[in-house]
Design a protein around this motif. Structure first.
Motif: not given
Length: 414
Positions: A25-26, A29, A33, A313, A316-317, A320
């Motif tokens: 996931t990380l 992301v 980006l 985003l 989220l980063l 994580r």
């Protein structure tokens, strides 16, 4: 979270066996980006690049793409080389950072927009502040880990201990401010160290009072800036920035020009924006559109919807990173991730705050999106360290599961 048991033979032979866990996931992301950043750099800089490079609209894009390509193997190294190995370079990193900061005063120093913050070696340029940030993360991680291993956990919150841990970051913050005139990086370096110490210290009460004291000092500085600029106009550059922050229209043709143009861009974007490439402010009106003010162009072209998507985003980063730090194999790994998380959180919040005129203009880039090769390279290295820590989360759990199975087997035999 995918886990697998480590065989008894592997444990007996003392081999390091990593788990199957990897924070995709990380990684996804970050990849998004980076790609989005390249797209926005081309969108914001194509007009200026074509005007400056005889029709070549990809000048800024090529340089950023080169930094990204160089950053890929760097990130791979920090992902797959055990993060404990970097511990031995903490002191060396501080020494290298110290030398690089003062190199800007030599003929190797490069001045851009009246700011001498870079050093140039052949075709390559490097901003020492980016080296300082990752060096401080490594230094504080090592120092906090060793301190908590040698002393009781409660002792880290004593004023003497706090001063000892924060001394090196404070020195570098002052050097970045005075030697390179880079106040924004000085704030980030100090903030990274302070947040790492805050997370490590179980006593949070004192930080509440420290925050109040800092807020009072900031209020006094703002009041002083307003008084000085209002009395004789002979205030320093930074005091004038504070005064213009409170009323950008009072100096709309000079200090407040960039802020006002950024706000015009944000306001004209509406909910869904003018469409990718449709910005008008980037056509020579908004200074540094591809750098510090790129978020305003995102708002203009993609609207409030696109801006909120990018903010989510980054949230989220950071989330994580929080999960990885909370499940790290050891304290050193956790503090590394906390340092990187603090870096991203501070820089993202300050950049958006500057663009929206929530804080005075300090010139802070948006991670992975703003133009800047040095920043891109070292941010990718930092993310590699975080992913490295995440790879070893499974290892600790594997060993725990193996020991649990062995205990059950011993009980059955007895």
């Amino acid at each position: 979270m995918a886990l697998r048991l480590v065989s008894d033979n592997s444990r007996k032979k003392g081999r390091r066996v990593s788990g199957d866990y990897f924070d995709y996931t990380l990684l996804f992301v970050v990849i998004f980006l980076i790609i989005f950043g390249l797209v926005m750099i081309y969108s914001t800089s194509a007009y200026q690049s074509a005007a400056a490079n005889e029709g070549d609209s990809t000048g800024f894009l090529k340089k950023q793409l080169l930094a990204t390509i160089i950053g890929i193997p760097v990130m791979m190294i920090t992902i797959f080389v055990d993060y404990h190995w970097w511990e031995k370079f903490s002191f060396i990193g501080i020494g290298i950072s110290f030398v690089l900061v003062f190199l800007v005063l030599t003929p190797m120093g490069l001045e851009i927009n009246n700011a001498r913050r870079w050093i140039k070696v052949g075709p390559l340029s490097l901003q020492p502040a980016e080296v300082v940030k990752i060096a401080i993360i490594l230094w504080c991680s090592v120092l906090i880990t060793h301190f908590m291993e040698l002393h009781k956990k409660e002792n880290i919150g004593r004023w003497k201990s706090m001063a000892y841990i924060l001394s090196v970051p404070f020195v570098f913050a002052v050097l970045l401010w005075q030697v390179t005139s880079n106040l924004s990086s000085a704030i980030i370096v100090g903030g990274i160290a302070a947040l790492m110490l805050y997370v490590a210290d179980p006593d949070y009460k004192k930080y509440f009072f420290i925050t109040i004291i800092v807020a009072v000092i900031a209020a006094l500085i703002i009041a002083y800036a307003v008084k000085v600029t209002g009395d004789d106009g002979g205030a320093s550059f930074r005091l004038k920035r504070i005064s213009v922050w409170l009323d950008p229209e009072s100096d709309a043709s000079d200090k407040g020009f960039q802020t006002l143009q950024a706000l015009y861009a944000i306001g004209s974007g509406g909910i869904f924006g003018k469409g990718l490439g449709g910005s008008l402010q980037k056509l020579g009106t908004l200074p540094e559109a591809q750098n510090d003010m790129i978020f305003s162009i995102i708002c203009e072209e993609l609207g409030l919807f696109g801006a909120l998507a990018i903010i989510l985003l980054f949230i989220l980063l950071i989330w994580r990173c929080f999960i990885i730090a909370n499940n790290a194999r050891d304290l050193f790994g956790a503090m590394l991730v906390v340092g990187v998380m603090a870096h991203f959180a501070i820089q993202v919040v300050l950049n958006i705050a500057v663009v929206t005129n929530s804080v005075p203009n300090t010139g802070i880039s948006l991670p992975f999106i703003s133009y800047g090769g040095s920043s891109e390279l070292f941010l990718m290295a930092e993310i590699g360290l975080v992913l490295n820590v995440s790879r070893q989360i499974g290892l600790q759990n594997n060993e725990d599961n193996t020991e649990r199975v062995e205990r059950v087997e011993r009980r059955r035999r007895t």
